[in-house]
Write an enzyme that holds these catalytic residues in place. Structure first.
Site, short mmCIF file in Angstrom:
data_model
loop_
_atom_site.label_atom_id
_atom_site.label_comp_id
_atom_site.label_asym_id
_atom_site.label_seq_id
_atom_site.Cartn_x
_atom_site.Cartn_y
_atom_site.Cartn_z
N LYS A 118 25.10 -59.92 -26.98
CA LYS A 118 26.47 -60.31 -26.63
C LYS A 118 26.87 -59.79 -25.26
O LYS A 118 27.64 -60.44 -24.55
CB LYS A 118 27.46 -59.83 -27.70
CG LYS A 118 27.32 -60.63 -29.00
CD LYS A 118 28.54 -60.59 -29.87
CE LYS A 118 28.39 -61.57 -31.03
NZ LYS A 118 29.47 -61.59 -31.96
N LYS A 201 20.47 -69.26 -33.55
CA LYS A 201 21.26 -69.40 -34.78
C LYS A 201 22.53 -70.21 -34.50
O LYS A 201 23.05 -70.21 -33.38
CB LYS A 201 21.59 -68.04 -35.40
CG LYS A 201 22.69 -67.29 -34.75
CD LYS A 201 23.17 -66.13 -35.62
CE LYS A 201 24.39 -65.50 -34.93
NZ LYS A 201 25.38 -64.97 -35.79
N LYS A 204 29.49 -69.44 -33.59
CA LYS A 204 30.85 -69.84 -33.17
C LYS A 204 30.94 -69.98 -31.67
O LYS A 204 31.71 -70.78 -31.15
CB LYS A 204 31.85 -68.76 -33.58
CG LYS A 204 31.97 -68.48 -35.05
CD LYS A 204 33.20 -67.62 -35.27
CE LYS A 204 33.23 -67.01 -36.65
NZ LYS A 204 32.76 -65.62 -36.69
N1 AQP Z 1 23.96 -69.09 -38.44
C1 AQP Z 1 24.26 -68.33 -39.49
N2 AQP Z 1 23.59 -68.45 -40.65
C2 AQP Z 1 23.89 -67.69 -41.74
N3 AQP Z 1 24.89 -66.78 -41.74
C3 AQP Z 1 25.59 -66.62 -40.60
N4 AQP Z 1 26.61 -65.83 -40.27
C4 AQP Z 1 26.99 -66.06 -38.98
N5 AQP Z 1 26.21 -67.00 -38.45
C5 AQP Z 1 25.32 -67.37 -39.43
C6 AQP Z 1 27.22 -64.88 -41.19
O1 AQP Z 1 28.62 -65.14 -41.24
C7 AQP Z 1 29.30 -63.91 -41.42
C8 AQP Z 1 30.41 -63.78 -40.43
O2 AQP Z 1 29.94 -63.67 -39.13
P1 AQP Z 1 30.92 -63.06 -38.03
O3 AQP Z 1 31.99 -63.99 -37.72
O4 AQP Z 1 31.40 -61.74 -38.45
O5 AQP Z 1 30.04 -62.79 -36.80
P2 AQP Z 1 28.79 -63.47 -36.22
O6 AQP Z 1 27.61 -63.18 -37.07
O7 AQP Z 1 28.72 -62.96 -34.84
O8 AQP Z 1 29.15 -65.03 -36.29
P3 AQP Z 1 28.81 -66.09 -35.23
O9 AQP Z 1 29.21 -67.40 -35.75
O10 AQP Z 1 27.41 -65.99 -34.78
O11 AQP Z 1 29.80 -65.72 -34.05
P4 AQP Z 1 29.47 -65.41 -32.54
O12 AQP Z 1 29.08 -66.69 -31.93
O13 AQP Z 1 30.78 -64.87 -32.03
O14 AQP Z 1 28.36 -64.39 -32.51
C9 AQP Z 1 28.27 -62.79 -41.34
O15 AQP Z 1 27.92 -62.40 -42.65
C10 AQP Z 1 27.12 -63.45 -40.67
O16 AQP Z 1 25.88 -62.87 -41.02
#
Ligand code: AQP
Length: 342
Positions: A118, A201, A204
């Site tokens: 990040k 992956k 968001k």
């Molecule tokens: N691609 C994914 N597949 C399965 N699980 C996922 N999670 C996130 N992406 C995937 C799970 O969703 C939960 C919440 O995630 P978060 O919002 O706390 O943070 P994150 O993992 O950083 O989510 P993003 O979508 O990937 O956001 P950005 O783009 O900001 O980094 C967690 O349980 C996560 O494992």
């Protein structure tokens, strides 16, 4: 006290940073609802203090927090059976995070791959909060003595750090006070990949909206994104070994399996030898069938944000009742005067 002495309690959270997507649903929300439906004690949090580790527009954060709460409820979480709340409304999280900042070692934090991803090349310009994020995450979990944490694969390293923090606190103070929580990373969709790139992956923050299916997408948009998902020219294999080195095909099969609660083997028995021209419409129909009701329910709930705020305030009150005594006991163990009487 041994680990077995702790009552099973499930905690997890999601950042209200917008673009709630299919990966969040299959890797997290759907499994949160399963834990609730098994009758376990469940707490789920909109982790807004994590979201602000990178700058958030205040109006967008407010909207995303309510929309995330709507997403939780629309995915089957019942505010009467699960405690649904917003992190910043329970001050014990940040108070406990300070304690864990003092337990955590710099070297542990420096190994966190998500910070490296990040922060990118400009780590000197990243916020201190982004660096310290895993200590706040440990506080989120341990302030409730949670024993089980359902998350996607990407959170595995942070969960291991939470376990290290719990063990170090217990060791440093000669107590068995914090449980060492178990990550619950199960199923076929623990890592849903981008629809545009099988090596990244679904996320968001991916700049391409075509890379993910948002829980707010309508039926046409869901179908279009699946139709345009990157694949290879070969038909689906009939056995799982045939998916090795085919990350995009593997991803679509995993999504199909997770949406139908089947194993990958079962899906390949049903759809093996099918070309993508036949499999994609089938997957699109399935995704619409499962996700369109969630998106419709989210839209309905967002018509009444006062009710969402009421649910979150009630959840925060119930969460505080669990967190406050655990924080007080933590302070007392550490020798802080007044902790017993507070
Ligand atoms: N691609 C994914 N597949 C399965 N699980 C996922 N999670 C996130 N992406 C995937 C799970 O969703 C939960 C919440 O995630 P978060 O919002 O706390 O943070 P994150 O993992 O950083 O989510 P993003 O979508 O990937 O956001 P950005 O783009 O900001 O980094 C967690 O349980 C996560 O494992």
């Amino acid at each position: 006290m041994t680990e077995a002495a702790f009552t099973p309690r499930v905690f997890s959270g999601i950042q209200p940073s917008g673009n709630l997507h299919l990966g969040n649903y299959l890797g997290a929300l759907k499994r949160f609802a399963e834990a609730q439906d098994k009758g376990l004690e469940t707490l789920y949090c909109m982790v807004d203090l994590h979201a602000v580790t990178v700058w958030q527009d205040p109006a967008a954060l407010r909207h995303a927090t309510r929309e995330l709460a709507a997403g939780f409820i629309a995915s089957g979480l019942d505010p009467a059976r699960s405690i649904l709340f917003n992190q910043s409304q329970v001050a014990e999280h940040t108070q406990m995070a300070w304690v864990f900042n003092c337990v955590t070692r710099m070297g542990w934090m420096q190994r966190m791959t998500q910070f490296k991803d990040k922060a990118g090349k400009n780590a000197q310009n990243a916020s201190l909060g982004l660096f310290a994020y895993p200590a706040l995450m440990a506080a989120d979990i341990l302030t409730y003595h949670a024993t089980h944490v359902p998350v996607g694969e990407d959170q595995k390293q942070h969960l291991e750090l939470t376990r290290d923090i719990a063990m170090k606190f217990n060791h440093d103070y000669g107590v068995d006070f914090f449980p060492v929580p178990e990550p619950v990373i199960e199923g076929t969709a623990t890592r849903v990949m981008s629809l545009r790139d099988g090596a990244s992956k679904m996320s968001k923050s991916d700049p391409s909206d075509m890379s993910r299916i948002n829980l707010t997408d309508d039926a046409d948009t869901i179908a279009k994104k699946i139709r345009k998902a990157k694949t290879d020219p070969a038909p689906l294999p009939s056995e799982i070994v045939g998916l090795a080195d085919r990350p995009e095909a593997r991803n679509l099969v995993n999504i199909y399996a997770a949406l139908t609660d089947q194993s990958v083997d079962q899906v390949l028995r049903e759809c093996g030898a099918m070309p993508f021209s036949a499999f994609k419409p089938r997957l699109a129909d399935l995704a619409v069938e499962k996700l369109a009701p969630i998106s419709a329910e989210m839209a309905r709930l967002m018509q009444d944000v006062a009710e969402i705020d009421r649910i979150l305030a009630d959840g925060a009150r119930r969460a505080r009742a669990l967190a406050a005594p655990i924080l007080r006991q933590t302070y007392d163990i550490m020798g802080m005067v007044g902790a017993r009487e507070v």
